[in-house]
Design a protein around this motif. Structure first.
Motif, mmCIF file in Angstrom:
data_model
loop_
_atom_site.group_PDB
_atom_site.id
_atom_site.type_symbol
_atom_site.label_atom_id
_atom_site.label_comp_id
_atom_site.label_asym_id
_atom_site.label_seq_id
_atom_site.Cartn_x
_atom_site.Cartn_y
_atom_site.Cartn_z
ATOM 1 N N ASN A 192 84.249 -28.665 -101.966
ATOM 2 C CA ASN A 192 83.704 -27.330 -102.191
ATOM 3 C C ASN A 192 83.831 -26.454 -100.943
ATOM 4 O OD1 ASN A 192 82.235 -25.340 -103.762
ATOM 5 N ND2 ASN A 192 80.596 -25.715 -102.306
ATOM 6 N N GLY A 193 83.588 -27.025 -99.772
ATOM 7 C CA GLY A 193 83.661 -26.246 -98.542
ATOM 8 C C GLY A 193 85.057 -25.710 -98.269
ATOM 9 N N ILE A 194 86.067 -26.562 -98.470
ATOM 10 C CA ILE A 194 87.449 -26.084 -98.285
ATOM 11 C C ILE A 194 87.746 -24.993 -99.307
ATOM 12 C CG2 ILE A 194 89.891 -26.709 -98.374
ATOM 13 C CD1 ILE A 194 89.068 -29.513 -97.353
ATOM 14 N N MET A 195 87.292 -25.190 -100.543
ATOM 15 C CA MET A 195 87.530 -24.161 -101.563
ATOM 16 C C MET A 195 86.875 -22.843 -101.168
ATOM 17 S SD MET A 195 89.040 -23.101 -104.181
ATOM 18 C CE MET A 195 89.724 -24.484 -105.053
ATOM 19 N N GLN A 196 85.697 -22.888 -100.573
ATOM 20 C CA GLN A 196 85.041 -21.653 -100.129
ATOM 21 C C GLN A 196 85.868 -20.962 -99.050
ATOM 22 O OE1 GLN A 196 82.570 -20.152 -101.655
ATOM 23 N NE2 GLN A 196 82.542 -21.873 -103.076
ATOM 24 N N LEU A 197 86.460 -21.729 -98.138
ATOM 25 C CA LEU A 197 87.336 -21.145 -97.116
ATOM 26 C C LEU A 197 88.559 -20.496 -97.761
ATOM 27 C CD1 LEU A 197 87.190 -23.969 -94.439
ATOM 28 C CD2 LEU A 197 86.392 -21.609 -94.108
ATOM 29 N N VAL A 198 89.131 -21.181 -98.753
ATOM 30 C CA VAL A 198 90.313 -20.654 -99.454
ATOM 31 C C VAL A 198 89.945 -19.384 -100.224
ATOM 32 C CG1 VAL A 198 91.999 -21.155 -101.280
ATOM 33 C CG2 VAL A 198 91.461 -22.908 -99.569
#
Length: 132
Positions: A55-61
């Motif tokens: 989820n955290g990487i997706m938020q960055l993306v």
């Protein structure tokens, strides 16, 4: 932000994130980067942690694609000295672990893809790190 970068990153992450081994390998790389990093995870439910990472990487993306930084600011607060106390110097190790993991799992990874990732997510990382 160059829209081409965010498209490259979005597609690259899509090629990687459906494989749970991507997240396992990320933590292997990240935890092997520093004894202090490894120590942060000694009492951690890693299955849950991998879900949070996804989820955290997706938020960055998504931030790179133009979404507001609300969730990144909340992530920064939870990782600040008032939360998990993730020191600002650990974010470089985190980013390098991510690049190693992408290199291993994205069959289309290249210098161009790596540069797009770095440009796309660095502003979001700075938001999180800045909350320290």
């Amino acid at each position: 932000m160059d829209p081409a970068d965010s498209d490259i990153v979005f597609q690259s992450y899509g090629r990687c994130c459906n494989n749970e081994q991507f997240f396992v390998d990320f933590y292997d790389f990240f935890m092997s980067s520093s004894e202090e990093v490894r120590a942060m995870f000694t009492e951690t439910d890693m299955k849950q942690q991998r879900h949070l990472l996804r989820n955290g990487i997706m938020q960055l993306v998504l931030h790179a694609r133009g979404l507001p930084d609300t969730k990144l600011r909340a992530l920064g607060e939870s990782h600040s000295r008032r939360g998990y106390n993730v020191r600002p110097d650990f974010y470089h190790l985190w980013l390098e672990a991510l690049m190693k993991t992408l290199r291993r799992h994205d069959p289309e990874f290249s210098d161009t893809v790596e540069s797009a990732w770095r440009r796309a997510i660095q502003p979001g990382i700075e938001i999180i790190r800045g909350a320290y």
